[in-house]
Design an enzyme around this catalytic site. Structure first.
Site, PDB file in Angstrom:
ATOM      1  N   MET A  62       0.849  -1.184   0.000  1.00  0.00           N
ATOM      2  CA  MET A  62       0.000   0.000   0.000  1.00  0.00           C
ATOM      3  C   MET A  62       0.887   1.237   0.000  1.00  0.00           C
ATOM      4  SD  MET A  62      -1.815   0.071   3.721  1.00  0.00           S
ATOM      5  CE  MET A  62      -0.943  -0.029   5.283  1.00  0.00           C
ATOM      6  N   TYR A  74       4.199   2.908  12.497  1.00  0.00           N
ATOM      7  CA  TYR A  74       3.483   2.719  11.218  1.00  0.00           C
ATOM      8  C   TYR A  74       2.070   2.175  11.419  1.00  0.00           C
ATOM      9  CZ  TYR A  74       5.554  -2.148  10.863  1.00  0.00           C
ATOM     10  OH  TYR A  74       5.964  -3.445  11.027  1.00  0.00           O
ATOM     11  N   GLU A  75       1.305   2.262  10.328  1.00  0.00           N
ATOM     12  CA  GLU A  75      -0.130   1.942  10.330  1.00  0.00           C
ATOM     13  C   GLU A  75      -0.910   2.805  11.318  1.00  0.00           C
ATOM     14  OE1 GLU A  75      -0.947   0.376   7.895  1.00  0.00           O
ATOM     15  OE2 GLU A  75       0.967  -0.545   7.406  1.00  0.00           O
ATOM     16  N   GLY A  76      -0.500   4.048  11.440  1.00  0.00           N
ATOM     17  CA  GLY A  76      -1.140   4.963  12.381  1.00  0.00           C
ATOM     18  C   GLY A  76      -0.404   4.937  13.696  1.00  0.00           C
TER      19      GLY A  76
END
Length: 560
Positions: A161, A421-423
């Site tokens: 992504m 990462y990923e928020g």
């Protein structure tokens, strides 16, 4: 010490603490019988112990490298990934109509727990692909699904992504990548993305990038963002990798850890892409992938914590300083705290996976809300547990923990990014007190009622521990009522402390469940409830302090 996948502990949780039975009792997941679950966990553990764990150090000592525009992975990674692919481990929860097993996330996340402990850098590749599979399954047109899903599910192709740009990190709406319609149903994608995990490799024959970009004249911010599939090689008429697309790896990031996982800077120069989902709905489609990844990242933290805990315990049993150091009270304290936190974090994450499964199987709004509420808690607490336990493992090793040859420092260096990462975990906390409390706290109160009911049920067998858990839940209820009534800035100032407190109380709840199911787990539950649970009170005091003390400090007072 060789890593040993904790399949037994996971099996216990799925049997007695966060039961798989309600999930397998649904029509959708009826094939996930106890026998099948046990077989899957056993085989996954064997893969992790014998194939993935042996290449863990290779990734750290011989990182991925960029050679003539192609990423070459660490020694042993291609063979280890072949074993992942051939075993069908990418396909565990993928839709059956496209070649997947269609099994519950409870089992898939248990596998990621074990894979992360064995070799976090390599685990990240199938995790990213699984997230892309879910996004395509929910949002892509049938033609795209038919072309891409079978290849991704089989592990023949891999997925990524592409969100982040140099000026657009957490503020995704600031991205500048453009998508120009070509008049034939495709788009020309132009821009640069950074921090792309597994943006290229020699493990698969094609890399499929999901790229966020903005169409001409699109609205500013996230409302103007669309999502596009941009493959490294454009599939030919037979669905095989054809001509190279106008996408390349500019460079690899030099990182603190996760050296075996290539983090790429990607350049798109008029690359051909296909829209996924509706125009201007790119963030909605991408969030499907991100939510999958957030729970997967929680499992990364927990898996590394497990590996670090194992290494520290083994070292403490062998290291002689006035006798084996495992006999010293402070070392025993550290080891017990590590083990108790790992159990709590694992149970919370599997509870989140259970809620996701029940929500998807039943479409019951309460299960869906529970899954949404638990996701930020699982992600933040799981990754903080990974960091805290890895740091403590270094402390148990003493000076040898600071020496790279022991490999202990790798746990901390690898897991540190999971809180980012990923928020980031701060964003998880703000999401919890923002969106997830926007229902007036209803989802939170349902969980608190469950905790109090569990404590009441445990009073006969374990009265003192049950009382501590019940009282903590009441304190958390009062704090939740306060949070619901506050302005956003006051809630955000206490968000991280509130999330941590909620995780602590949930962890105590699951420890109490474990202790009532197995007498042998009572000592660990008592340690957690008596020594760790009390920290929730301090966290809630901080959470309810509001924003005044935070903003009273000027930038100059902070050292600007």
């Amino acid at each position: 010490m060789p890593y040993r996948a904790p399949s037994g502990d996971i099996q216990f949780i799925l049997d007695h603490v966060v039961p798989l039975a309600p999930v397998s009792g649904t029509a959708r997941f009826s094939e996930a019988t106890p026998d099948l679950a046990e077989a899957i966990l056993t085989q996954a553990a064997k893969l992790c112990d014998t194939v993935l764990a042996p290449v863990q150090r290779n990734g750290d000592l011989t990182p991925a490298r960029l050679v003539d525009g192609v990423v070459r992975t660490s020694p042993g990674y291609p063979e280890a990934f072949d074993a992942i692919r051939e075993g069908g481990w990418v396909s565990v929860c993928a839709p059956a109509e496209h070649g997947g097993m269609g099994l519950p996330q409870c089992l898939n996340m248990a596998i990621h727990d074990m894979m992360s402990g064995a070799c976090l850098s390599l685990q990240l590749s199938p995790l990213m692909t699984q997230g892309q599979i879910e996004a395509l399954d929910h949002h892509a047109a049938d033609e795209l699904k038919a072309l891409y899903l079978p290849k991704l599910i089989s592990g023949e192709w891999a997925g990524t992504m592409n969100l982040t740009e140099a000026q657009a990190g957490s503020d995704v709406g600031a991205l500048r990548t453009k998508a120009e319609p070509k008049g034939d149903g495709t788009y020309a994608i132009t821009g640069q993305k950074i921090f792309i995990s597994w943006g290229d490799s020699d493990l698969t024959s094609n890399i499929c990038h999901l790229v966020l970009a903005r169409l001409p004249g699109a609205a500013a911010g996230t409302k103007g963002i669309s999502l596009f599939m941009v493959p490294k090689f454009i599939p030919d008429a037979d669905g095989n990798p054809g001509e190279a697309n106008a996408v390349k790896v500019v460079s690899l990031e030099h990182k603190m850890g996760l050296h075996g996982s290539p983090t790429c800077v990607m350049a798109y120069k008029g690359a051909t892409g296909w829209m996924v989902g509706e125009e201007g709905r790119g963030m909605a489609a991408m969030f499907t992938m991100m939510n999958n990844a957030r729970l997967g990242v929680a499992m990364q933290g927990i898996g590394v914590a497990e590996a670090a805990c194992q290494a520290a315990t083994e070292y403490a049993a062998e290291r002689q300083q006035f006798g084996a150091i495992i006999g010293h009270a402070d070392v025993r304290r550290m080891l017990a705290g590590m083990r108790a936190d790992v159990f709590a974090a694992r149970a919370i994450a599997l509870s989140c996976a259970q809620a996701i499964d029940m929500g998807s199987a039943t479409e019951d709004a309460d299960w869906v809300a529970r899954a949404a509420f638990l996701t930020p808690i699982a992600k933040a607490f799981g990754t903080e547990t990974g960091m805290r336990v890895s740091e403590t493992a270094m402390q148990v090793h003493g000076g040898m923990g600071f020496i790279e040859e022991t490999g202990v420092a790798q746990f901390y260096r690898d897991v540190r990014v999971t809180a980012i990462y990923e928020g980031t975990n701060g964003i998880q906390a703000m999401d919890l007190v923002g969106r997830k409390l926007s229902d007036g706290g209803e989802a939170a109160y349902r969980i608190l009622e469950e905790i109090e009911a569990g404590a009441e049920a445990a009073r006969a067998a374990l009265p003192e521990l049950a009382e501590e858990v019940w009282a903590a839940a009441e304190t958390l209820r009062e704090a939740t009522e306060w949070m619901v009534g506050q302005a956003p800035t006051d809630r955000q100032a206490g968000a991280t402390a509130y999330l941590r407190a909620f995780a602590r109380v949930l962890g105590a709840h699951f420890h109490l469940r474990a202790a009532t199911a197995d007498e042998g787990r009572q000592a660990l539950a008592a340690f957690y409830i008596r020594r760790t649970l009390p920290q929730h009170a301090a966290d809630l005091a901080e959470a309810r302090d509001g924003a005044d003390t935070v903003f009273a400090l000027s930038p100059e007072a902070l050292g600007l």
